[in-house]
Design an enzyme around this catalytic site. Structure first.
Site, mmCIF file in Angstrom:
data_model
loop_
_atom_site.group_PDB
_atom_site.id
_atom_site.type_symbol
_atom_site.label_atom_id
_atom_site.label_comp_id
_atom_site.label_asym_id
_atom_site.label_seq_id
_atom_site.Cartn_x
_atom_site.Cartn_y
_atom_site.Cartn_z
ATOM 1 C CB SER A 17 -0.869 -0.002 1.259
ATOM 2 O OG SER A 17 -1.513 1.246 1.402
ATOM 3 C CE1 TYR A 65 -4.039 -2.281 5.329
ATOM 4 C CE2 TYR A 65 -3.194 -0.086 4.813
ATOM 5 C CZ TYR A 65 -3.754 -1.279 4.402
ATOM 6 O OH TYR A 65 -4.024 -1.491 3.069
#
Ligand SMILES: NC(=O)c1ccc[n+]([C@@H]2O[C@H](COP(=O)([O-])OP(=O)(O)OC[C@H]3O[C@@H](n4cnc5c(N)ncnc54)[C@H](OP(=O)(O)O)[C@@H]3O)[C@@H](O)[C@H]2O)c1
Length: 257
Positions: free
Chosen positions: A141, A154
């Site tokens: 990401s 995350y």
């Protein structure tokens, strides 16, 4: 990407993974599909012409439980042999502000996003190295570039995955194995539908899949999209800390959404 590859894809039951599975099936590849829920993986059989259902192999597994993933890989190898490409896409996300940040929640995210991807990508590693060919793809990401508010675990999981793949590339390429890193920005999927904030430059799954397919076909080291957003994130990555902190606080209205 040559025709008719054998591809193992995780997280294929929804969002980016589902869109990618459909696009890869339309290109004629053989797909082994992994996720915890079997039903959405079985549904993907409908995407192939009648009589071609054997191009889809459904391998339910939880990437955070090594034994289930090992069983899935053994079935894949016994059916089709060592795959040509593995795409570790399964992932989870939790918008985590300070009062909800705990060790066990953080570990659960890292177990799926980082360790789950590593589990999956290392299973075919020796087989690919012995054969002298293969492609390993990890969906990380843009949130892995640098720390962002409410994303400690995350962000760490994705930063870890980026670094794992960057490092692996040096060792894998001389053995004929390509390593590709996918860094998406915001894509509208069940994962982001729960975000309690307005997501900048949000794109559709279709747009994400188009960028991904293009990057996979061109064999890009890093596939990042949407490019207008990823360029901004790349710029933010090189800013000195005080400026980075000020800017991110301003953009996210104080950093505690
Ligand atoms: N959407 C975005 O804006 C965005 C941005 C950057 C990166 N990403 C990354 O892109 C990937 C795909 O995300 P998405 O947005 O498409 O989300 P999604 O629709 O929620 O898809 C995630 C998939 O992963 C599977 N999965 C979750 N935990 C699993 C586990 N323990 N074992 C096996 N499979 C598991 C889920 O299926 P089951 O529930 O059936 O297991 C689901 O199909 C993720 O790695 C995510 O971090 C997404």
């Amino acid at each position: 990407m040559q025709h008719q590859q054998i591809i193992w894809l995780s997280g294929a039951g929804s969002g980016i993974g589902r869109g990618l599975a459909v696009a890869l099936l339309r290109k004629g590849h053989r797909l082994a599909l992994t996720g915890r829920r079997e039903a959405p993986l079985e549904e993907l059989r409908q995407e192939v012409e009648p009589g071609e259902e054997e191009r889809v192999l459904v391998l339910p597994a939880d990437v955070s439980i090594p034994s289930t993933l090992e069983i899935a890989y053994t079935r894949l190898k016994d059916t089709w042999g060592v795959p040509d490409m593995v795409i570790a896409n399964a992932g989870t996300h939790q918008h985590t502000e300070l009062d909800r940040l705990t060790f066990s929640e953080s570990r659960a995210i890292i177990d799926v996003n980082l360790l789950g991807a590593i589990r999956m990508l290392t299973l075919p590693l020796q087989g690919m190295a012995d054969r002298g060919s293969g492609t390993l793809v990890g969906v990380a990401s843009l949130a892995g570039y640098r720390g962002l508010p409410a994303a400690a675990a995350y962000g760490a999981s994705k930063a870890g995955l980026i670094n794992f793949l960057e490092s692996l590339r040096f060792d894998a390429e001389p053995r004929g194995i390509r390593v590709q890193i996918v860094n998406p920005g915001f894509v509208k999927t069940p994962l982001t539908d729960q975000n309690p904030f307005e997501m900048p430059m949000l794109i559709s799954v279709e747009q994400a899949v188009a960028a991904l397919m293009n990057g996979l076909e061109k064999g890009r080291d890093e596939i990042h999209f949407p490019t207008r957003f990823s360029r901004i994130m790349k710029l933010l990555r090189i800013l000195p800390y005080p400026l980075y902190k000020r800017l991110i606080r301003k953009i996210t209205q104080g950093g505690a959404r």
